[in-house]
Scaffold this motif. Sequence first.
Motif, short mmCIF file in Angstrom:
data_model
loop_
_atom_site.label_atom_id
_atom_site.label_comp_id
_atom_site.label_asym_id
_atom_site.label_seq_id
_atom_site.Cartn_x
_atom_site.Cartn_y
_atom_site.Cartn_z
N MET A 66 0.83 -1.20 0.00
CA MET A 66 0.00 0.00 0.00
C MET A 66 0.87 1.25 0.00
O MET A 66 0.59 2.22 -0.72
CB MET A 66 -0.93 0.01 1.21
N TRP A 67 1.94 1.26 0.76
CA TRP A 67 2.83 2.42 0.80
C TRP A 67 3.59 2.60 -0.50
O TRP A 67 3.91 3.72 -0.91
CB TRP A 67 3.77 2.36 2.01
N ILE A 68 3.89 1.51 -1.19
CA ILE A 68 4.49 1.62 -2.53
C ILE A 68 3.50 2.28 -3.47
O ILE A 68 3.87 3.11 -4.31
CB ILE A 68 4.94 0.24 -3.04
N ALA A 69 2.20 1.94 -3.33
CA ALA A 69 1.17 2.58 -4.15
C ALA A 69 1.08 4.07 -3.84
O ALA A 69 0.90 4.90 -4.74
CB ALA A 69 -0.18 1.90 -3.93
N SER A 74 2.20 9.47 -5.72
CA SER A 74 2.83 10.77 -5.50
C SER A 74 3.80 11.12 -6.62
O SER A 74 3.78 12.24 -7.16
CB SER A 74 3.58 10.78 -4.17
N ILE A 75 4.64 10.18 -6.99
CA ILE A 75 5.60 10.43 -8.06
C ILE A 75 4.89 10.62 -9.39
O ILE A 75 5.21 11.53 -10.16
CB ILE A 75 6.63 9.28 -8.14
N GLY A 76 3.91 9.78 -9.66
CA GLY A 76 3.16 9.89 -10.92
C GLY A 76 2.45 11.22 -11.05
O GLY A 76 2.45 11.85 -12.11
N THR A 77 1.86 11.69 -9.97
CA THR A 77 1.18 12.98 -9.99
C THR A 77 2.16 14.11 -10.24
O THR A 77 1.90 15.02 -11.02
CB THR A 77 0.45 13.21 -8.65
N GLY A 78 3.32 14.05 -9.60
CA GLY A 78 4.33 15.08 -9.80
C GLY A 78 4.84 15.10 -11.23
O GLY A 78 4.99 16.18 -11.83
N VAL A 79 5.06 13.94 -11.81
CA VAL A 79 5.55 13.86 -13.19
C VAL A 79 4.50 14.42 -14.14
O VAL A 79 4.82 15.20 -15.04
CB VAL A 79 5.93 12.41 -13.55
#
Length: 131
Positions: A66-69, A74-79
Motif C-alpha cells: 500500500m505504501w508503494i502505491a 505521488s511520483i506519478g502525480t508530480g511527473v
Amino acid sequence: MSLPGSLRTVAAVAVYWTAIALGGSVLLPDPTSPLVAVPTLGGGAVVAHAAHTDRLVELGYAVGTMWIAVLALSIGTGVVDVFALPRREIAPLADYPGIAAIGTVGLLGVLVVAYAAFSRRSDERDAAESE
C-alpha cells in the motif's frame, strides 16, 4: 530482551493500523473528513482479521505494498503535473474531492487485494510443504 508473544502482537497491530490509517488518508485535504473512516475502519478490519488468523507477516507485506502505491501515486502525480500541464505548477491531488475519495478507497483496495494475495500465497506454500 525478547517480548512475550501477546505484547509483540499488540505492538504489531498498533504499528500496522497506524501505518494503514496514515497511508490511506494521505490524499484527504481535511483530517476531519468523514472519509477518514474508510482507512481507519477498513484498515482496522483487515488488521483484526490478520491478528485473529495469525497472518501479521502477510499484513506487513500488504502494508508495504500500500505504501508503494502511495509513493507511486505521488511520483506519478508530480511527473504529470510538471511535464503535462502547461503552467508547470504542481497541484496537490487533495484539492480535488472526487480524486481524494477515489484515491482513499483505492488505497484501501490495494491493501485488501495485497493482503488476500499474500495470504493465498502463504496458504499455497504451506500446503506444498505439508505434502
